[in-house]
Write a protein that holds these residues in place. Structure first.
Motif, PDB file in Angstrom:
ATOM      1  N   MET A  97      -6.064  -1.426 -11.874  1.00 46.18           N
ATOM      2  CA  MET A  97      -7.393  -1.008 -11.412  1.00 46.18           C
ATOM      3  C   MET A  97      -7.999  -2.162 -10.628  1.00 46.18           C
ATOM      4  O   MET A  97      -8.115  -3.281 -11.130  1.00 46.18           O
ATOM      5  N   ASP A 134       0.056   4.298 -11.936  1.00 43.84           N
ATOM      6  CA  ASP A 134       0.901   3.872 -13.044  1.00 43.84           C
ATOM      7  C   ASP A 134       2.146   4.744 -13.175  1.00 43.84           C
ATOM      8  O   ASP A 134       3.264   4.236 -13.331  1.00 43.84           O
ATOM      9  N   TYR A 141      -6.269   2.007  -7.421  1.00 43.91           N
ATOM     10  CA  TYR A 141      -5.085   1.350  -7.962  1.00 43.91           C
ATOM     11  C   TYR A 141      -4.454   0.563  -6.827  1.00 43.91           C
ATOM     12  O   TYR A 141      -4.219   1.083  -5.734  1.00 43.91           O
TER      13      TYR A 141
END
Length: 971
Positions: free
Chosen positions: A201, A363, A444
């Protein structure tokens, strides 16, 4: 009786002969004005310090609530008041239960919020932080934090919170910074520290990585696009694979498309399309069967047919072309193959059944990339812009410095349309991560960061609860920690099960640096990449102890630390700072372990914070403790909910519904605010507002009146007048039984952190059992009996026991009021209710058989008082002493209610007749008390001018207009 009723002129005024309550304890509390006086008194007496000395002298067992540090930034809000009050009740109650209950308040002083404030000051002056010496900048941050620590300290103290306010802990103290660095270097030495490049993040506005705890979710409107990926070489009859994404800006970084072998897919041909559709009649699209119709409708396809099923075997190994492959001006940037890869994270709940995969920006994408060795991309800069040499999109921002959307998304969508890859587009309002500081959206982003591996076996000799950080954390949650409420256990457990490695590094200036060196020329993963030398670590710790963490940034520090041990030219110094959650997660070491008022094993009895700290302080302390101690640094985790307004809405400046604790204290006093906390179930969200506080103040007033009556009655009582338990009437023994029961309830409730249960039990007892029952009955004896009568002395003996217990039991909740009550009875410069313990309870007080019998007697009494109330409403009588009812009892009840004089006293009638005859028709009865009938009769005789009972003997004694008892009392 009522002492205010005028006497008839033919008799003497006996009012001055009554033992009426006398006390200077005021009806009105005046808390806002008087509470500061008690605060000053406690500080002058050193009450907290006296308790520590008392504990040392008596070898009390320590009980430590470890303070989760609030951030030193801004005035207190109502959530702070809720939090600190709960902590204070825990600390005070355990002290009074016999522990050495310690509380060291602390503050979190490093991190971005403070750094951001200083940067704002710079920007207002037209200055750039990067142009200022970093040590000077850090000292400005320190000064800012010091200012708010002092402000918040006084605001917390005003709430009545006890603790070592003269010696709190600060994460920016030199010793704290030294220990934080030392704790970090334990991760360095045990092998869990590594440098990796993975998506985290990232806040483009603040230009730093964020932990999950630093992210909050708000509604956000995103672009959404449906994009065609063409097979290379015309595979699957040239059908295009359609993906859907809400982050078009990530498409230049695409490296694969994922599918799920368990999903049913099909090949669909467009047979008809709206003129505004980008779909072409005759083209074929690959889609998940469950989503095909929705996708095609969105794409304005008005007719289609499914040609055939597409199997996982058809998809596995399929190679696609990037949508920008061969595009004009692309300079070959995207002329690479895009593989189709199987992924369990792909679903057919939304989208198309195919997931665009950019390993550098998600992710799931990253994990798939690791599994299949996909290349990482570095297209996005720290400020949220594309790299300057990226074809087509060079320098364009995803998020602008002010937090607003940049041009990147729109530019990518336009390029998709130009390339013929755009099937459809739209907008989607959904929950999206934002920085809780800047309130701007985050992304991200793949960056080199420092991580603690939570699944790597640690060779540190602390494997009792597992070899990895994750194993130790899960074992701690399962076997070592008790959660209040119990739902916290599952929440923290599920987080620990699923969490990735811990991102330790931040690219900022104000914090404890990652005190490590890397070998020049070595790569992450090489055995010699990180310098691991205990001698170097010791020098760093000693330097921080002496000069603080600022010394890390002083020119020549590397050379000084490595001198005579290693060649400084061979190593580079890391200047990232630690995640502030590592700071607060390390507090167990420099507070619990190192302080004289800490605990030898460094494990707190209680960590207590808001429910959001399952992903914050509880979480980071667990990770840090498991990495350096081998287990959680706490035995209990207690959590409270959030504060809402009276309508259940979140407090907001824009709505104008914020409740400020300082305003409540100025209007009502801190004890009312504390009582609001105690009356509520703090484990869920709390509502507060004007009407709620009015109700709280009313409860306080009723409780205060009960205590005031006791003070007045006990004004002439001396311990030498006490009556032994065995010689007391049953009513007094019943009250002592209730005290024995309450003693168990109070201790159990406080031990379980159930303050609502404690207060409700005490409030009900004080207002129902005492004010509405016991005091009402015994007023007659207290006011009218001779001063030395055994009944009166028995009542006062019980009142003395009531006083000592109610004041101490309520002191943790209402420290100011109970101090006022205590000093009103025991004035003295050195005394304080907060130096007392909960009194012990004699075993003989617990009398369950008496209590069972009394329950029956009170039920019969309820029928009598009900009958009298009927007469009162009919204005047959004005007061119950005008009655002398006949009570008809079943034979079973007659064996329990046996003495008419005693029962008349309980019913507050002048006399009463008990009989086992059948109740006549029309007798008053109650369905829920069978076997009882009551027939009203007026009392026979004259009214005693002193006690107002109507008795036959009134007027036949020495003193005119009195009954035998009052005549004897007058002498």
């Amino acid at each position: 009786m009522c002492a205010d009723t005028p006497q008839t002129s033919e008799y003497p005024d006996y009012k001055d002969t009554l033992f009426l309550p006398e006390t200077e304890f005021p009806m009105r509390a005046g808390l806002p004005a008087r509470e500061p006086e008690w605060l000053a008194r406690w500080e002058r007496l050193g009450v907290y310090e006296q308790l520590r000395d008392k504990a040392k002298a008596s070898a009390r067992k320590p009980f430590t609530l470890h303070d989760g540090p609030p951030y030193a930034n801004g005035h207190l809000h109502i959530g702070h008041a809720l939090n600190k009050t709960i902590k204070d009740i825990i600390v005070r109650s355990h002290q009074m239960m016999g522990f050495d209950s310690r509380y060291v308040p602390g503050w979190d002083c490093h991190g971005l919020p403070i750094e951001w404030k200083i940067e704002e000051q710079y920007r207002a002056k037209g200055l750039d932080k990067d142009d200022v010496d970093i040590v000077a900048f850090r000292q400005e941050c320190r000064k800012f934090a010091e200012g708010w620590v002092n402000i918040q300290r006084e605001e917390f103290k005003r709430l009545g919170v006890t603790g070592t306010w003269n010696d709190p802990y600060l994460t920016m103290d030199y010793h704290a910074e030294a220990v934080i660095a030392e704790e970090f270097m334990k991760f360095l030495m045990n092998g869990s520290l590594y440098q990796g490049s993975k998506p985290v993040m990232w806040s483009p506005v603040e230009k730093t990585a964020l932990a999950e705890a630093e992210v909050e979710y708000h509604d956000h409107t995103s672009h959404q696009v449906w994009v065609r990926f063409k097979p290379v070489g015309g595979a699957l009859d040239g059908a295009t694979v359609v993906i859907w994404t809400t982050t078009p800006w990530t498409l230049p970084q695409n490296r694969a498309v994922a599918f799920n072998p368990g999903i049913a897919y099909g090949l669909y041909r467009v047979t008809e399309a709206d003129e505004k559709s980008t779909a072409v009649v005759g083209e074929t699209l690959l889609l998940a069967d469950a989503l095909a119709e929705g996708v095609l409708t969105t794409a304005k396809v008005t007719g289609f047919e499914k040609l055939r099923d597409v199997t996982a075997e058809d998809l596995d190994g399929l190679v696609l072309a990037h949508p920008f492959r061969g595009v004009e001006g692309g300079n070959g940037e995207w002329d690479y193959d895009v593989p189709m890869l199987p992924g369990e994270h792909v679903t057919d709940d939304a989208g198309t059944g195919f997931v665009h995969t950019a390993p550098s920006h998600g992710d799931d994408d990253y994990q798939l990339g690791v599994k299949f060795r996909l290349p990482m991309t570095y297209n996005v800069e720290p400020d949220g812009s594309y790299r300057a040499d990226l074809p087509l999109f060079a320098g364009q921002h995803i998020i602008l410095p002010d937090g607003k959307e940049g041009p990147a998304n729109v530019s990518v969508i336009k390029q998709l349309a130009y390339s013929g890859a755009l099937l459809a587009k739209g907008k989607l309002k959904h929950s999206y991560p934002h920085s809780w500081r800047s309130k701007a959206p985050v992304i991200y982003r793949n960056t080199p960061q420092w991580f603690a591996a939570i699944d790597k076996p640690l060779d540190d000799g602390m494997g009792q609860y597992g070899d990895t950080i994750r194993q130790r954390a899960l074992k701690s949650i399962e076997d070592l920690v008790k959660f209040t409420p119990v739902s916290g256990r599952n929440r923290l457990h599920s987080m620990m099960e699923a969490r990735p490695d811990w991102v330790l590094s931040r690219q900022r200036a104000w914090g404890v640096p990652l005190t490590c060196f890397v070998k020049n020329g070595a790569k992450p993963g090489d055995d010699d990449f990180l310098l691991r030398d205990p001698r170097v670590n010791t020098r760093i710790v000693l330097a921080f102890e002496a000069e603080g963490a600022d010394v890390w940034y002083v020119q020549g520090f590397k050379e000084k630390i490595l001198k005579d041990l290693h060649n400084p030219d061979d190593y580079s110094q890391i200047f990232d700072i630690l995640d502030v959650w590592f700071d607060s997660g390390s507090t167990h070491a420099f507070v619990l372990r190192d302080r004289a008022d800490g605990v030898p094993d460094g494990i707190a009895d209680v960590y207590m914070e808001g429910t959001d700290q399952h992903r914050g302080w509880f979480h980071s302390s667990m990770l840090q403790g498991c990495g350096t101690k081998g287990r959680a640094p706490y035995r209990n985790v207690v959590t409270h909910g959030f504060t809402l307004d009276e309508k259940g809405m979140k407090m907001s400046k824009s709505i104008g519904n914020i409740i400020v604790p300082q305003e409540i204290i100025e209007q009502y006093g801190a004890d009312i605010l504390r009582l609001w906390v105690a009356q509520a179930d703090y484990t869920v969200d709390q509502r507060i507002g004007k009407e709620i506080l009015k109700g709280t103040a009313d409860s306080y007033r009723r409780l205060r009146n009960t205590l005031r009556f006791m003070l007045g009655a006990l004004g002439d009582y001396a311990p030498s007048q006490a009556v032994a338990y065995a010689e007391m009437p049953e009513l007094e023994q019943l009250m002592l039984h209730r005290l024995a029961e309450l003693d168990a309830v109070v201790r159990k409730g406080y031990a379980a952190f159930d303050f609502q249960g404690v207060f409700q039990a005490l409030f009900t007892f004080a207002t129902t059992d005492l004010s509405a029952f016991y005091f009402d009955i015994r007023k007659d004896a207290l006011y009218c009996d001779p001063s030395d009568s055994k009944l009166r002395r028995s009542c006062l003996t019980v009142m003395d026991a009531l006083f000592h217990r109610l004041t101490t039991w309520l002191a943790p909740i209402l420290p100011f009021t109970m101090e006022d009550v205590w000093l009103s009875r025991f004035p003295g410069e050195e005394g304080s209710v907060h130096l007392q313990d909960f009194p012990g309870t004699p075993a003989e007080w617990l009398a369950p058989e008496l209590a069972a019998r009394s329950t029956t007697v009170r039920a019969v009494r309820r029928v009598v008082t009900g009958a009298l109330e009927v007469e009162r409403r009919a204005k047959t009588i004005g007061a119950s002493l005008e009655a002398a009812p006949t009570v008809y009892l079943s034979p079973e009840l007659a064996q329990i209610v046996t003495n008419p004089d005693t029962f008349a006293t309980l019913c507050i009638t002048s006399s009463l007749t008990l009989t086992t005859e059948a109740a006549p028709e029309g007798a008053f009865s109650m369905d829920d008390v069978p076997g009882v009938g009551v027939v009203f009769h007026h009392a026979d005789g004259q009214k005693c001018q002193r006690c107002w009972k109507i008795l036959p003997d009134v007027g036949s004694h020495k003193h005119p207009g009195t009954c035998a008892r009052c005549d004897a009392a007058l002498g």
